[in-house]
Design a protein around this motif. Structure first.
Motif, PDB file in Angstrom:
ATOM      1  N   ARG A 277      17.577 -33.063 -15.445  1.00  0.00           N
ATOM      2  CA  ARG A 277      17.736 -32.747 -16.561  1.00  0.00           C
ATOM      3  C   ARG A 277      18.091 -31.314 -17.012  1.00  0.00           C
ATOM      4  NH1 ARG A 277      19.189 -35.622 -21.110  1.00  0.00           N
ATOM      5  NH2 ARG A 277      17.388 -37.219 -20.948  1.00  0.00           N
ATOM      6  N   THR A 278      17.104 -30.355 -16.149  1.00  0.00           N
ATOM      7  CA  THR A 278      17.283 -29.094 -16.623  1.00  0.00           C
ATOM      8  C   THR A 278      17.194 -28.328 -15.261  1.00  0.00           C
ATOM      9  OG1 THR A 278      16.006 -29.330 -18.433  1.00  0.00           O
ATOM     10  CG2 THR A 278      16.330 -26.983 -17.845  1.00  0.00           C
ATOM     11  N   LEU A 279      17.986 -27.076 -14.863  1.00  0.00           N
ATOM     12  CA  LEU A 279      17.975 -26.517 -13.754  1.00  0.00           C
ATOM     13  C   LEU A 279      17.788 -25.014 -14.415  1.00  0.00           C
ATOM     14  CD1 LEU A 279      20.753 -28.017 -11.628  1.00  0.00           C
ATOM     15  CD2 LEU A 279      18.488 -28.048 -11.389  1.00  0.00           C
ATOM     16  N   LEU A 280      16.880 -24.188 -14.151  1.00  0.00           N
ATOM     17  CA  LEU A 280      16.658 -22.766 -14.321  1.00  0.00           C
ATOM     18  C   LEU A 280      16.779 -21.824 -13.317  1.00  0.00           C
ATOM     19  CD1 LEU A 280      15.734 -20.997 -16.638  1.00  0.00           C
ATOM     20  CD2 LEU A 280      13.428 -21.443 -15.882  1.00  0.00           C
ATOM     21  N   ARG A 281      17.630 -20.468 -13.549  1.00  0.00           N
ATOM     22  CA  ARG A 281      17.518 -19.687 -12.683  1.00  0.00           C
ATOM     23  C   ARG A 281      17.316 -18.250 -13.308  1.00  0.00           C
ATOM     24  NH1 ARG A 281      22.061 -15.973 -11.409  1.00  0.00           N
ATOM     25  NH2 ARG A 281      22.064 -15.353  -9.179  1.00  0.00           N
ATOM     26  N   LEU A 282      16.434 -17.496 -12.989  1.00  0.00           N
ATOM     27  CA  LEU A 282      16.183 -16.109 -13.569  1.00  0.00           C
ATOM     28  C   LEU A 282      16.295 -15.227 -12.546  1.00  0.00           C
ATOM     29  CD1 LEU A 282      12.764 -17.239 -15.313  1.00  0.00           C
ATOM     30  CD2 LEU A 282      14.671 -17.110 -16.268  1.00  0.00           C
ATOM     31  N   GLN A 283      16.772 -13.955 -12.896  1.00  0.00           N
ATOM     32  CA  GLN A 283      17.033 -13.054 -12.213  1.00  0.00           C
ATOM     33  C   GLN A 283      16.890 -11.667 -12.597  1.00  0.00           C
ATOM     34  OE1 GLN A 283      21.235 -11.872 -10.567  1.00  0.00           O
ATOM     35  NE2 GLN A 283      20.482 -13.134  -8.801  1.00  0.00           N
ATOM     36  N   GLY A 284      16.230 -10.797 -12.000  1.00  0.00           N
ATOM     37  CA  GLY A 284      16.140  -9.454 -12.356  1.00  0.00           C
ATOM     38  C   GLY A 284      16.441  -8.334 -11.044  1.00  0.00           C
ATOM     39  N   THR A 285      17.448  -7.409 -11.601  1.00  0.00           N
ATOM     40  CA  THR A 285      17.707  -6.366 -10.360  1.00  0.00           C
ATOM     41  C   THR A 285      17.292  -4.939 -11.079  1.00  0.00           C
ATOM     42  OG1 THR A 285      19.914  -7.899 -10.029  1.00  0.00           O
ATOM     43  CG2 THR A 285      19.944  -5.367  -9.418  1.00  0.00           C
ATOM     44  N   LEU A 286      16.752  -4.405 -10.248  1.00  0.00           N
ATOM     45  CA  LEU A 286      16.444  -2.886 -10.310  1.00  0.00           C
ATOM     46  C   LEU A 286      17.089  -1.841  -9.576  1.00  0.00           C
ATOM     47  CD1 LEU A 286      14.516  -0.974 -12.029  1.00  0.00           C
ATOM     48  CD2 LEU A 286      12.950  -1.024  -9.772  1.00  0.00           C
ATOM     49  N   GLU A 287      18.201  -1.246 -10.202  1.00  0.00           N
ATOM     50  CA  GLU A 287      18.855  -0.233  -9.756  1.00  0.00           C
ATOM     51  C   GLU A 287      18.154   1.249  -9.476  1.00  0.00           C
ATOM     52  OE1 GLU A 287      23.325  -1.203 -10.133  1.00  0.00           O
ATOM     53  OE2 GLU A 287      22.423  -1.945 -11.982  1.00  0.00           O
ATOM     54  N   THR A 288      18.022   1.725  -8.385  1.00  0.00           N
ATOM     55  CA  THR A 288      17.092   3.061  -8.320  1.00  0.00           C
ATOM     56  C   THR A 288      18.111   4.110  -7.456  1.00  0.00           C
ATOM     57  OG1 THR A 288      15.265   2.081  -8.463  1.00  0.00           O
ATOM     58  CG2 THR A 288      15.306   4.250  -8.020  1.00  0.00           C
ATOM     59  N   GLY A 289      19.110   4.762  -7.806  1.00  0.00           N
ATOM     60  CA  GLY A 289      20.005   5.595  -7.097  1.00  0.00           C
ATOM     61  C   GLY A 289      20.734   4.611  -6.148  1.00  0.00           C
ATOM     62  N   ALA A 290      20.634   5.043  -4.599  1.00  0.00           N
ATOM     63  CA  ALA A 290      21.393   4.155  -3.633  1.00  0.00           C
ATOM     64  C   ALA A 290      20.590   3.117  -3.318  1.00  0.00           C
ATOM     65  CB  ALA A 290      21.431   5.213  -2.383  1.00  0.00           C
ATOM     66  N   PHE A 291      19.634   2.436  -4.014  1.00  0.00           N
ATOM     67  CA  PHE A 291      18.969   1.396  -3.760  1.00  0.00           C
ATOM     68  C   PHE A 291      18.837   0.291  -4.848  1.00  0.00           C
ATOM     69  CE2 PHE A 291      17.170   4.618  -1.115  1.00  0.00           C
ATOM     70  CZ  PHE A 291      17.177   4.206   0.124  1.00  0.00           C
ATOM     71  N   SER A 292      19.077  -0.858  -4.667  1.00  0.00           N
ATOM     72  CA  SER A 292      18.714  -1.881  -5.571  1.00  0.00           C
ATOM     73  C   SER A 292      18.005  -3.088  -4.992  1.00  0.00           C
ATOM     74  CB  SER A 292      20.376  -2.393  -6.043  1.00  0.00           C
ATOM     75  OG  SER A 292      20.718  -3.239  -4.941  1.00  0.00           O
ATOM     76  N   THR A 294      16.711  -6.994  -5.895  1.00  0.00           N
ATOM     77  CA  THR A 294      16.955  -8.193  -6.681  1.00  0.00           C
ATOM     78  C   THR A 294      15.857  -9.546  -6.664  1.00  0.00           C
ATOM     79  OG1 THR A 294      19.397  -7.753  -7.106  1.00  0.00           O
ATOM     80  CG2 THR A 294      18.610  -9.992  -7.408  1.00  0.00           C
ATOM     81  N   LEU A 295      15.138  -9.758  -7.492  1.00  0.00           N
ATOM     82  CA  LEU A 295      14.393 -11.096  -7.187  1.00  0.00           C
ATOM     83  C   LEU A 295      14.929 -12.111  -8.318  1.00  0.00           C
ATOM     84  CD1 LEU A 295      11.693 -12.055  -6.153  1.00  0.00           C
ATOM     85  CD2 LEU A 295      10.756 -11.207  -8.347  1.00  0.00           C
ATOM     86  N   THR A 296      15.215 -13.418  -7.525  1.00  0.00           N
ATOM     87  CA  THR A 296      15.603 -14.563  -8.198  1.00  0.00           C
ATOM     88  C   THR A 296      14.735 -15.642  -8.004  1.00  0.00           C
ATOM     89  OG1 THR A 296      17.847 -13.907  -7.591  1.00  0.00           O
ATOM     90  CG2 THR A 296      17.590 -15.986  -8.270  1.00  0.00           C
ATOM     91  N   ASP A 342      13.593 -15.713  -4.228  1.00  0.00           N
ATOM     92  CA  ASP A 342      14.622 -15.045  -3.181  1.00  0.00           C
ATOM     93  C   ASP A 342      14.467 -13.514  -3.472  1.00  0.00           C
ATOM     94  OD1 ASP A 342      14.787 -17.463  -2.283  1.00  0.00           O
ATOM     95  OD2 ASP A 342      17.043 -17.534  -3.000  1.00  0.00           O
ATOM     96  N   TRP A 343      14.254 -12.527  -2.497  1.00  0.00           N
ATOM     97  CA  TRP A 343      14.407 -11.101  -2.626  1.00  0.00           C
ATOM     98  C   TRP A 343      15.819 -10.691  -1.717  1.00  0.00           C
ATOM     99  CZ3 TRP A 343      14.137  -7.699   1.411  1.00  0.00           C
ATOM    100  CH2 TRP A 343      14.324  -6.225   0.948  1.00  0.00           C
ATOM    101  N   GLN A 344      16.448  -9.900  -2.499  1.00  0.00           N
ATOM    102  CA  GLN A 344      17.606  -9.048  -1.803  1.00  0.00           C
ATOM    103  C   GLN A 344      17.472  -7.573  -2.158  1.00  0.00           C
ATOM    104  OE1 GLN A 344      21.924  -9.354  -2.655  1.00  0.00           O
ATOM    105  NE2 GLN A 344      21.649 -10.570  -0.842  1.00  0.00           N
ATOM    106  N   LYS A 360      14.766 -15.378   1.907  1.00  0.00           N
ATOM    107  CA  LYS A 360      14.792 -16.625   0.973  1.00  0.00           C
ATOM    108  C   LYS A 360      13.447 -17.122   1.065  1.00  0.00           C
ATOM    109  CE  LYS A 360      19.787 -17.594   1.260  1.00  0.00           C
ATOM    110  NZ  LYS A 360      20.754 -18.750   1.425  1.00  0.00           N
ATOM    111  N   ASN A 361      13.249 -17.812   0.100  1.00  0.00           N
ATOM    112  CA  ASN A 361      11.828 -18.597  -0.061  1.00  0.00           C
ATOM    113  C   ASN A 361      10.746 -17.534   0.374  1.00  0.00           C
ATOM    114  OD1 ASN A 361       9.823 -20.379  -0.430  1.00  0.00           O
ATOM    115  ND2 ASN A 361      10.427 -21.630   0.932  1.00  0.00           N
ATOM    116  N   LEU A 362      10.795 -16.480  -0.456  1.00  0.00           N
ATOM    117  CA  LEU A 362       9.754 -15.197  -0.404  1.00  0.00           C
ATOM    118  C   LEU A 362       8.179 -15.651  -0.185  1.00  0.00           C
ATOM    119  CD1 LEU A 362       9.618 -12.297  -0.445  1.00  0.00           C
ATOM    120  CD2 LEU A 362       9.413 -12.302  -2.815  1.00  0.00           C
ATOM    121  N   LEU A 363       7.780 -16.637  -0.975  1.00  0.00           N
ATOM    122  CA  LEU A 363       6.522 -17.151  -0.969  1.00  0.00           C
ATOM    123  C   LEU A 363       6.145 -18.337  -0.058  1.00  0.00           C
ATOM    124  CD1 LEU A 363       5.743 -17.158  -4.962  1.00  0.00           C
ATOM    125  CD2 LEU A 363       5.467 -15.227  -3.073  1.00  0.00           C
TER     126      LEU A 363
END
Length: 401
Positions: A277-292, A294-296, A342-344, A360-363
């Motif tokens: 019925r419902t599929l959810l995707r949450l994502q946050g990306t932190l960009e710090t200079g040359a580094f980024s 992303t946690l999904t 997931d972390w990238q 993938k599957n960080l935990l």
């Protein structure tokens, strides 16, 4: 080999700076397949043959885009679709695919021609899988579809964007294998899907179910995709947050096997699949200079798993002394909701060179228990809906020149 031809035309009509309409027309034609290496159910090479059917269809699409201001966009479309069977659907030789999911009594007795393959007790009969090489009415027809979308997008500022898109898809003449339970429960209707082959383990004749694709009736779904994205500056860099949700209003299928319309939302349907019925995707990306970084997070709700009656002989009660008791009926096994992270991380060394690492599957989230016996021979888990590999690592480098 199979020859195909197509012609396509598209017309863009900009009625004004804020309104444009797109129309498209396409015609496709496919010949029947010519196969020099086709095999019978015993693996013997047959003479070259024409397999499957020729088909042609004209489809169209009408699209609309309305943008009264820079902050508001409305768009929609309506179209038809056409998909012929793949060469694999038609020409794939019947190949060993293990056994059927549950032990069943033989559906025939002597002097039926299939009786030499029977056993005196319920058995997990041999299963072969391949293409449907028949022609004419018994061969495969193309799938045909109708679909529409209607959505809007709001961007009140450069840091905030949100949208919604309503959609509907209806497919007719769905190309699908006949479920093995349906084939056995309606044996006379699907007798042509059964044969007698040699059991490779015992070298004895055994009843064999040949799983090949056929044209079902119809499958349809309606839903909405929602998303919101926000950007904000923090003391350590720019944070981009995004949430995406897909919500099903309805989803049903009628594969024409006598079961009528059936919804598989929140449960394992007789098509051996689950519609969430419902599929959810949450994502946050932190960009710090040359580094980024992303946690999904991916999340899907729980569902009612495959059901059984005692005659299936799949799930058994355990006696107090630990021995196996009688077969049980289970109709309410709930597979719990499931989520993974997931972390990238990406390091942009130069404009041309970057290095990316991910987990993938960080935990190391374990998949939930499933009691299904369909969709493959793996038991205890359904790998279609849960990650069976656990935590996995990846590393990549990219250089552009």
């Amino acid at each position: 080999t199979r020859k195909s031809r197509g012609i396509y035309a598209e017309l863009l009509l900009p009625f004004s700076k804020t309104l444009e309409v797109t129309t498209a027309l396409r015609n496709d034609s496919y010949d029947a397949a010519k196969n020099s290496f086709n095999f019978d159910s015993t693996g013997a090479l047959n003479s070259p043959a024409t397999q499957g059917n020729s088909a042609s269809k004209t489809t169209y699409k009408l699209g609309l885009r309305f943008q009264p201001s820079q902050e508001i966009l409305v768009r929609g479309s309506y179209g038809t679709g056409f998909r012929v069977p793949t060469l694999n659907d038609i020409t794939a030789p019947l190949a060993d695919f293990g056994v059927i999911g549950t032990a069943r009594a033989c559906p025939v007795t002597a002097p039926d021609p299939l009786a030499p393959g029977c056993r005196p007790v319920p058995t997990q009969w041999r299963k072969l899988k391949g293409g449907n090489a028949l022609t004419g009415e018994d061969g495969l027809k193309p799938e045909n579809s109708e679909q529409w979308t209607l959505g809007f997008r709001l961007e009140p500022s450069r840091t905030l964007s949100m949208g919604a898109e309503f959609w509907s898809v209806k497919v007719k003449d769905v190309i699908t294998p006949v479920p093995e339970d349906t084939a056995f429960d309606n044996f006379e209707t699907y007798r042509s899907l059964f044969s007698v082959t040699t059991d490779p383990a015992t070298n004895r004749p055994i009843l064999t179910f040949n799983e090949v694709p056929v044209n079902g009736a119809v499958a349809a779904s309606k839903g909405v995709d929602l998303d919101i994205m926000a950007r904000t500056d923090t003391p350590i860099g720019r944070l981009t947050s995004q949430a995406q949700v897909t919500y099903l209003f309805s989803s049903y299928f009628d594969y024409g096997f006598g079961g009528g319309k059936e919804s598989s939302i929140g449960k394992m349907g007789s098509d051996d699949q689950v519609a969430f019925r419902t599929l959810l995707r949450l994502q946050g990306t932190l960009e710090t200079g040359a580094f980024s970084n992303t946690l999904t997070m991916y999340w899907k709700p729980g569902y009612t798993d495959q059901t059984y009656v005692p005659a299936d002989g799949i799930i058994f009660n355990r006696n107090p002394d630990g021995s196996r008791g009688g077969a049980a009926a289970i109709s309410d096994w709930e597979v719990p909701a499931y989520y993974t992270f997931d972390w990238q991380g990406k390091w942009t060394v130069t404009k041309a060179f970057s290095v990316t690492a991910g987990i993938k599957n960080l935990l190391d989230k374990k998949p939930p228990l499933s009691i299904k016996t369909v969709g493959g021979n793996m038991v205890g888990v359904d790998p279609r809906y849960a990650d069976i590999k656990g935590r996995t690592f990846g590393l990549a480098a990219s250089y552009k020149f």
